[in-house]
Design an enzyme around this catalytic site. Structure first.
Site, PDB file in Angstrom:
ATOM      1  N   GLU A  49      73.172  -6.695  -9.827  1.00 45.73           N
ATOM      2  CA  GLU A  49      72.420  -5.542 -10.308  1.00 45.73           C
ATOM      3  C   GLU A  49      73.350  -4.733 -11.191  1.00 45.73           C
ATOM      4  O   GLU A  49      74.355  -4.196 -10.724  1.00 45.73           O
ATOM      5  CB  GLU A  49      71.946  -4.682  -9.133  1.00 45.73           C
ATOM      6  CG  GLU A  49      70.624  -5.123  -8.567  1.00 45.73           C
ATOM      7  CD  GLU A  49      70.135  -4.185  -7.473  1.00 45.73           C
ATOM      8  OE1 GLU A  49      69.337  -4.640  -6.650  1.00 45.73           O
ATOM      9  OE2 GLU A  49      70.577  -3.016  -7.423  1.00 45.73           O
ATOM     10  N   ASP A  60      69.528   8.795  -6.705  1.00 46.37           N
ATOM     11  CA  ASP A  60      70.852   8.359  -6.274  1.00 46.37           C
ATOM     12  C   ASP A  60      71.664   9.462  -5.606  1.00 46.37           C
ATOM     13  O   ASP A  60      71.586  10.626  -5.982  1.00 46.37           O
ATOM     14  CB  ASP A  60      71.634   7.815  -7.474  1.00 46.37           C
ATOM     15  CG  ASP A  60      71.132   6.437  -7.886  1.00 46.37           C
ATOM     16  OD1 ASP A  60      71.160   5.540  -7.026  1.00 46.37           O
ATOM     17  OD2 ASP A  60      70.682   6.293  -9.025  1.00 46.37           O
ATOM     18  N   TYR A 175      62.077  -5.363  -3.747  1.00 47.20           N
ATOM     19  CA  TYR A 175      63.246  -4.615  -3.266  1.00 47.20           C
ATOM     20  C   TYR A 175      62.741  -3.602  -2.254  1.00 47.20           C
ATOM     21  O   TYR A 175      62.074  -2.644  -2.629  1.00 47.20           O
ATOM     22  CB  TYR A 175      63.902  -3.926  -4.461  1.00 47.20           C
ATOM     23  CG  TYR A 175      65.233  -3.229  -4.206  1.00 47.20           C
ATOM     24  CD1 TYR A 175      65.393  -2.314  -3.160  1.00 47.20           C
ATOM     25  CD2 TYR A 175      66.315  -3.457  -5.051  1.00 47.20           C
ATOM     26  CE1 TYR A 175      66.597  -1.674  -2.949  1.00 47.20           C
ATOM     27  CE2 TYR A 175      67.529  -2.808  -4.853  1.00 47.20           C
ATOM     28  CZ  TYR A 175      67.659  -1.917  -3.809  1.00 47.20           C
ATOM     29  OH  TYR A 175      68.852  -1.266  -3.611  1.00 47.20           O
TER      30      TYR A 175
END
Lengths: 263, 409
Positions: A49, A60, A175
């Site tokens: 990734e 994040d 994911y």
């Protein structure tokens, strides 16, 4: 068939789970980051990734925020991130590269131009955090048409009623985000994740990979054991932030990959 | 006809939350179910009379609405042209228009059973309004504020703390409003079950831009009625300052289909709209991009990285703007201009001297544009300017800019 499909077919034949490593492109600088990324396949990484730096990474935690800042301060751009993929492809034509980031740098370049460039650079799939299925017309559908996989995040808040919508235009793999929260925060628990992965697999034949909150070889093994593979990002990025030598970073990656492959 | 949706400027957003190409829902999957649920709940509340009854009661008795529409006689004489009316939203409880919206969102949060409220704030006015309403209803309140803004808006930080809120200084990025919004979103993504995110402006993912506008629309509705009562006709020009754009959207919206009413939004020009980005004029100096859940005009570099704006006014210091403004700009229904720090400071002083009103630095930008155009307009030209906040919070900043020595305490 993309390199992602080929990789999962190979792993299935070998009876192994996938290990996915996330690294921020250009962190702490272009050269170091390229050296780390080139070493990932040899350290047992099945899928790379490649983080695309953005000034405002809303999903994040601090580790990846700071990595993005370091990369941008060192002059990283979308063009240079594509260049990292091109460089890797000179020595490795098998390991899938999934570009992961936020939409604005891509939108700014222009979707059509970006997709042509990404494909030519040898990128196989995209994870764009701020493009839910409701915005599929923006990039997801054009990307599939261009032959790139568009990998969607499923989360603990994605209930059974919504899951088909999330899975509809997903390709390559799913994911699963193991926690409600940001990257590098709470620790993923295999006991919680297992039933969730089963819930998703009941509705799709795609492999389900789990990420967020996986920090150690033990966790990598435990989580991969209840899914089709595990992703580690912040823990690796943390080693890079600490300024460790590339060989040491890759040894840590190797231990995480071995963990997942033991599962 | 205003009720003909095809010919109306008031029909947006569409079902995808778009105003033309702007707006949308650019959020992570974790938040998507939450904003869909919020949209359902808001659509239901909007048609529920008891929701609006509760709002009206609090607007009347807690906020002090309607706010006056005040004829600024000496300012009008001084400038020697158009008749200038000020919509006095600075007289609201907590000193700005922000509380109009906060009340709506907190009532909605209570109906949804949420017990913890989070907010972002720049100048601190939205944070103070949120802390205030949370105190009134006994809700836990967490306010994210850029570390840089915590320093330059100390009085508002203390107010929020007095009101029982946790103020969290945000050091990620450069520590301003945009970073505070990032951290509020990170909090929301982590605390999805009990937390309601009370956004302070007409930006963010759908339904926020429409919902916040609907809660601020009271400004324009009142102003319209009040102008009819005072002058027997609609205004010729309406003007408001824009950071994210909630006070402006609130004033503008009820007038969008009154095609003879000229609409002007005033962005913060900082040190001048230049290549060095020492301004916050997203429409004048930016281009379309995607940030904080919506597509809109943004200050950004060639690679799509978001730039920090600059303004003397912390409340305008945001690199984006509400998507409905971007749309109104592109279709030409509203005109957007910019005003520099220096011009805003002159307007600030003039308003103090001529009208005995200390304006916030944000509406001082709008007033500076009024000063530019009013002298050239005929004496029967009617202007409404939204005085969206009072300037008590800004006196230290202004003193410094004017070279006054002032000891705090």
């Amino acid at each position: 068939m993309t390199r992602i499909d080929d990789t999962f077919a190979r792993l299935k034949a070998e009876g192994k789970k996938a290990f996915v490593a996330y690294v921020m492109a250009g962190d702490p600088d272009y050269e170091t980051s390229l050296e780390v990324i080139k070493g990932l396949p040899g350290a047992g990484v099945d899928i790379i990734e490649l983080g695309l730096p953005f000034t405002d990474p809303m999903a994040d935690g601090p580790t990846i925020q700071l990595a993005g800042q370091r990369a941008l301060e060192a002059g990283q751009t979308l063009e240079k991130t594509l260049q990292i993929a091109r460089e890797l492809r000179k020595t490795d034509d098998k390991t899938p590269i999934v570009m992961m980031g936020y939409y604005n740098p891509i939108y700014s370049r222009g979707v059509a131009r970006f997709l042509t460039d990404a494909r030519e650079a040898g990128i196989d799939g995209l994870i764009v955090v701020d493009l839910p299925p409701e915005e599929d017309k923006e990039l997801c559908i054009p990307a599939q048409e261009a032959g790139l996989n568009f990998i969607r995040l499923a989360t603990p808040t994605t209930d059974d009623a919504r899951l088909p919508k999330v899975l509809q235009n997903t390709s390559g793999f799913v994911y699963y985000v193991s926690i409600t929260g940001i990257t590098g925060a709470a620790e993923a628990q295999a006991g919680d994740v297992g039933p969730e992965v089963a819930r998703i697999k009941a509705q799709t034949d795609l492999p389900v990979i789990v990420g967020f909150g996986i920090k150690t070889p033990e966790a990598s093994e435990a989580i991969a054991g209840v899914a089709d593979g595990a992703v580690v990002g912040s823990a690796i990025v943390g080693e890079i932030a600490a300024g460790k030598p590339v060989a040491e970073i890759l040894a840590f990656v190797r231990s995480l990959a071995d963990g997942a492959h033991r599962a | 006809m205003p009720d003909d949706r095809l010919n109306s400027f008031k029909s947006g957003p569409d079902e995808d939350g778009r105003f033309g190409d702007f707006g949308g829902r650019f959020v992570s999957e974790t938040l998507m179910p939450l904003i869909l649920e919020l949209e359902r709940q808001y659509e239901y509340a909007k048609t529920d009379q008891s929701f609006w009854d509760e709002m009206q009661d609090l607007w009347t008795h807690y906020v002090g609405r309607p706010s006056p529409l005040y004829f600024a006689e000496r300012l009008t004489e001084h400038l020697g042209g158009a008749r200038i009316y000020l919509k006095r939203d600075e007289l609201n409880h907590t000193g700005a228009h922000k509380i109009n919206n906060v009340l709506g969102q907190i009532i909605l949060a209570r109906r949804m059973g949420k017990t913890r409220i989070i907010a972002e704030t720049g100048a601190g006015q939205h944070g103070v309004a949120t802390a205030t309403v949370c105190a009134k209803f006994g809700l836990k309140c967490v306010v994210y504020m850029g570390a840089h803004d915590v320093e330059r808006q100390a009085p508002n930080v203390f107010r929020m703390k007095l009101l029982g809120a946790d103020v969290i200084p945000v050091t990620s990025g450069r520590g301003t409003l945009k970073d505070a919004m990032n951290d509020a979103l990170r909090d929301w993504v982590t605390n999805v079950r009990d937390t309601f995110y009370c956004i302070g402006t007409v930006a963010g993912p759908h339904p926020y831009p429409a919902m916040v506008r609907d809660f601020q629309e009271i400004i324009g509705k009142e102003a319209k009625e009040q102008m009819m009562a005072a002058e027997g006709r609609l205004p010729d020009t309406i003007i408001a300052a824009i950071g994210g754009g909630s006070n402006a959207m609130g004033l503008f919206f009820p007038f969008l289909d009154d095609k003879d009413v000229q609409i002007i939004g005033v962005e913060a020009g900082g040190k001048g709209v230049n290549d060095r980005m020492e301004h916050c004029a997203s429409l004048t100096g930016g281009r379309p991009g995607v940030l904080h859940g919506n597509r809109t005009y943004l200050l950004q570099d060639d690679d799509g990285q978001i730039l920090e704006g600059y303004s003397i006014s912390a409340g305008l210091d945001y690199p984006g703007i509400g998507p409905e403004h971007s749309w109104l700009h592109d279709i030409g229904r509203a005109q957007y201009v910019s005003i520099t720090d220096r011009e805003a400071l002159e307007a600030f002083q003039l308003c103090c001297e001529q009208e005995g009103i200390i304006p916030a630095l944000e509406p001082s930008h709008a007033l500076a544009h009024v000063m530019k155009i009013a002298p050239e307009l005929p004496r029967d030209h009617l202007i409404i300017m939204n005085m969206c906040g009072r300037g008590d919070k800004d006196i230290f900043t202004v003193a410094k800019a004017l070279g006054w020595e002032m000891e705090a305490g």
